[in-house]
Design a protein around this motif. Sequence first.
Motif, PDB file in Angstrom:
ATOM      1  N   SER A  95       0.826  -1.192   0.000  1.00  0.00           N
ATOM      2  CA  SER A  95       0.000   0.000   0.000  1.00  0.00           C
ATOM      3  C   SER A  95       0.868   1.252   0.000  1.00  0.00           C
ATOM      4  O   SER A  95       0.621   2.186  -0.746  1.00  0.00           O
ATOM      5  CB  SER A  95      -0.933  -0.007   1.217  1.00  0.00           C
ATOM      6  OG  SER A  95      -1.763  -1.141   1.203  1.00  0.00           O
ATOM      7  N   TYR A  96       1.884   1.243   0.843  1.00  0.00           N
ATOM      8  CA  TYR A  96       2.783   2.389   0.945  1.00  0.00           C
ATOM      9  C   TYR A  96       3.503   2.614  -0.379  1.00  0.00           C
ATOM     10  O   TYR A  96       3.636   3.741  -0.841  1.00  0.00           O
ATOM     11  CB  TYR A  96       3.780   2.139   2.066  1.00  0.00           C
ATOM     12  CG  TYR A  96       4.827   3.204   2.219  1.00  0.00           C
ATOM     13  CD1 TYR A  96       4.534   4.405   2.846  1.00  0.00           C
ATOM     14  CD2 TYR A  96       6.113   3.015   1.726  1.00  0.00           C
ATOM     15  CE1 TYR A  96       5.497   5.390   2.994  1.00  0.00           C
ATOM     16  CE2 TYR A  96       7.086   3.992   1.864  1.00  0.00           C
ATOM     17  CZ  TYR A  96       6.773   5.174   2.482  1.00  0.00           C
ATOM     18  OH  TYR A  96       7.727   6.144   2.621  1.00  0.00           O
ATOM     19  N   THR A  97       3.918   1.545  -1.022  1.00  0.00           N
ATOM     20  CA  THR A  97       4.634   1.655  -2.284  1.00  0.00           C
ATOM     21  C   THR A  97       3.748   2.257  -3.363  1.00  0.00           C
ATOM     22  O   THR A  97       4.187   3.114  -4.125  1.00  0.00           O
ATOM     23  CB  THR A  97       5.138   0.269  -2.732  1.00  0.00           C
ATOM     24  OG1 THR A  97       6.003  -0.250  -1.726  1.00  0.00           O
ATOM     25  CG2 THR A  97       5.900   0.366  -4.030  1.00  0.00           C
ATOM     26  N   VAL A  98       2.500   1.853  -3.446  1.00  0.00           N
ATOM     27  CA  VAL A  98       1.592   2.405  -4.436  1.00  0.00           C
ATOM     28  C   VAL A  98       1.383   3.893  -4.193  1.00  0.00           C
ATOM     29  O   VAL A  98       1.420   4.698  -5.127  1.00  0.00           O
ATOM     30  CB  VAL A  98       0.241   1.654  -4.408  1.00  0.00           C
ATOM     31  CG1 VAL A  98      -0.800   2.376  -5.254  1.00  0.00           C
ATOM     32  CG2 VAL A  98       0.420   0.227  -4.901  1.00  0.00           C
ATOM     33  N   GLU A  99       1.179   4.269  -2.948  1.00  0.00           N
ATOM     34  CA  GLU A  99       1.003   5.690  -2.641  1.00  0.00           C
ATOM     35  C   GLU A  99       2.249   6.483  -3.018  1.00  0.00           C
ATOM     36  O   GLU A  99       2.146   7.619  -3.502  1.00  0.00           O
ATOM     37  CB  GLU A  99       0.682   5.868  -1.153  1.00  0.00           C
ATOM     38  CG  GLU A  99      -0.613   5.211  -0.705  1.00  0.00           C
ATOM     39  CD  GLU A  99      -1.859   5.932  -1.210  1.00  0.00           C
ATOM     40  OE1 GLU A  99      -1.706   6.964  -1.885  1.00  0.00           O
ATOM     41  OE2 GLU A  99      -2.966   5.461  -0.930  1.00  0.00           O
ATOM     42  N   GLU A 100       3.409   5.907  -2.783  1.00  0.00           N
ATOM     43  CA  GLU A 100       4.652   6.573  -3.158  1.00  0.00           C
ATOM     44  C   GLU A 100       4.749   6.737  -4.672  1.00  0.00           C
ATOM     45  O   GLU A 100       5.153   7.789  -5.170  1.00  0.00           O
ATOM     46  CB  GLU A 100       5.847   5.764  -2.647  1.00  0.00           C
ATOM     47  CG  GLU A 100       6.146   5.957  -1.176  1.00  0.00           C
ATOM     48  CD  GLU A 100       6.652   7.358  -0.891  1.00  0.00           C
ATOM     49  OE1 GLU A 100       5.945   8.066  -0.160  1.00  0.00           O
ATOM     50  OE2 GLU A 100       7.723   7.739  -1.394  1.00  0.00           O
ATOM     51  N   LEU A 101       4.375   5.704  -5.426  1.00  0.00           N
ATOM     52  CA  LEU A 101       4.408   5.785  -6.891  1.00  0.00           C
ATOM     53  C   LEU A 101       3.490   6.888  -7.392  1.00  0.00           C
ATOM     54  O   LEU A 101       3.845   7.636  -8.309  1.00  0.00           O
ATOM     55  CB  LEU A 101       3.982   4.437  -7.490  1.00  0.00           C
ATOM     56  CG  LEU A 101       4.966   3.271  -7.334  1.00  0.00           C
ATOM     57  CD1 LEU A 101       4.327   1.982  -7.816  1.00  0.00           C
ATOM     58  CD2 LEU A 101       6.258   3.546  -8.076  1.00  0.00           C
ATOM     59  N   VAL A 102       2.340   7.009  -6.802  1.00  0.00           N
ATOM     60  CA  VAL A 102       1.388   8.050  -7.188  1.00  0.00           C
ATOM     61  C   VAL A 102       1.964   9.431  -6.906  1.00  0.00           C
ATOM     62  O   VAL A 102       1.842  10.352  -7.707  1.00  0.00           O
ATOM     63  CB  VAL A 102       0.049   7.863  -6.456  1.00  0.00           C
ATOM     64  CG1 VAL A 102      -0.861   9.067  -6.655  1.00  0.00           C
ATOM     65  CG2 VAL A 102      -0.636   6.590  -6.935  1.00  0.00           C
ATOM     66  N   ALA A 103       2.617   9.575  -5.759  1.00  0.00           N
ATOM     67  CA  ALA A 103       3.162  10.875  -5.362  1.00  0.00           C
ATOM     68  C   ALA A 103       4.340  11.282  -6.242  1.00  0.00           C
ATOM     69  O   ALA A 103       4.486  12.454  -6.591  1.00  0.00           O
ATOM     70  CB  ALA A 103       3.590  10.830  -3.898  1.00  0.00           C
ATOM     71  N   VAL A 104       5.169  10.315  -6.620  1.00  0.00           N
ATOM     72  CA  VAL A 104       6.401  10.633  -7.346  1.00  0.00           C
ATOM     73  C   VAL A 104       6.150  10.851  -8.837  1.00  0.00           C
ATOM     74  O   VAL A 104       6.658  11.803  -9.434  1.00  0.00           O
ATOM     75  CB  VAL A 104       7.444   9.506  -7.143  1.00  0.00           C
ATOM     76  CG1 VAL A 104       8.656   9.722  -8.042  1.00  0.00           C
ATOM     77  CG2 VAL A 104       7.869   9.461  -5.681  1.00  0.00           C
ATOM     78  N   ASN A 105       5.364   9.968  -9.443  1.00  0.00           N
ATOM     79  CA  ASN A 105       5.163  10.057 -10.899  1.00  0.00           C
ATOM     80  C   ASN A 105       3.770   9.578 -11.271  1.00  0.00           C
ATOM     81  O   ASN A 105       3.599   8.463 -11.776  1.00  0.00           O
ATOM     82  CB  ASN A 105       6.232   9.238 -11.627  1.00  0.00           C
ATOM     83  CG  ASN A 105       6.285   9.541 -13.119  1.00  0.00           C
ATOM     84  OD1 ASN A 105       5.482  10.334 -13.616  1.00  0.00           O
ATOM     85  ND2 ASN A 105       7.201   8.915 -13.825  1.00  0.00           N
ATOM     86  N   PRO A 106       2.751  10.397 -11.047  1.00  0.00           N
ATOM     87  CA  PRO A 106       1.370   9.945 -11.245  1.00  0.00           C
ATOM     88  C   PRO A 106       0.990   9.680 -12.694  1.00  0.00           C
ATOM     89  O   PRO A 106      -0.026   9.044 -12.950  1.00  0.00           O
ATOM     90  CB  PRO A 106       0.542  11.088 -10.655  1.00  0.00           C
ATOM     91  CG  PRO A 106       1.428  12.290 -10.773  1.00  0.00           C
ATOM     92  CD  PRO A 106       2.815  11.779 -10.561  1.00  0.00           C
TER      93      PRO A 106
END
Length: 228
Positions: A10-21
Motif C-alpha cells: 500500500s505504501y509503495t503504491v502511494e509513493e508511486l502516485v506521489a512521485v510520478n502519477p
Amino acid sequence: MAKEAQQQVSYTVEELVAVNPYNPDILADLENYVNEQVSSQKYSLDANLCLLRLYQCEPERMSPPIVARILIKALMAMPAQDFSLCLFLIPEQVQSEEQFKTLIVLSHYLETARFRLFWDEVAKNRSLLESVPGFQQAIEAYAVHVLSLTYQKVPRAVLAEAINKEGLALDQFLEYHVANSGWAIEKSQGHSQLIVLPPNEFNHPELKKNASDSVSYEHVTRIFPVLS
C-alpha cells in the motif's frame, strides 16, 4: 509478516502516485491496489483518480470492472464529492454502459436523499454492488448522517426506510446506537417510536457558532500581512 507486507505494498503504491502519477508503468499496480482496497475495505481517492487519469491517456487499457469498483468505493465515501470527481474523468461513452448508468442513478438518489428509490435500485443490482464489502454499512452511515442534519427526533418508519432495515434488524441497529452513539428512544402520542438524535449545529441551529467566534488568533495573524 503478511500484514506487514500488505502495508508495504500500500505504501509503495502511494509513493508511486506521489512521485510520478502519469507514469503508465504503474497502471497495473494501481489496478491491483483498487482490488486491495475492496478486499481490505481501505480507500484511497488519490490513487483511484490517478488510475482514471491514466485510463484517459491509454483508453485501450481501461478495465470496466475496475472502474465500477472505483465508483462504488466513491459512493461509499459520501457525503464527500468523490463520485463526481471520479465521474468527471470517465469518458461519456463509458458512462453510457449499463452498470455505470446504474451507479450514476444511485448517486443521484443518495444526493437527493431518496433512500427508498435507492434501495429499490440496489435490490435490482446486487451482483454489481455486493462485490464490494461494506457497501451496505457505508450507505447506512451516510443515511444516518443525512437524517441527523434534518431531524432532532426521527420517526422509526423514516429511519427504517433510510437504512433499509425493519423488524429485528432495525431493533438491533437501534440498540447499538443507543449504547454507542448517544441516541435515545421516545414513544410518540400514537405509540410509535421516535429516535432522539444527538444535537448538532444543523438540527439545533442555536448551537451554530458565530463566524467571528471561530476565527483563530493564528488565522488573524496570517491575514494582517496580506491586508497591509
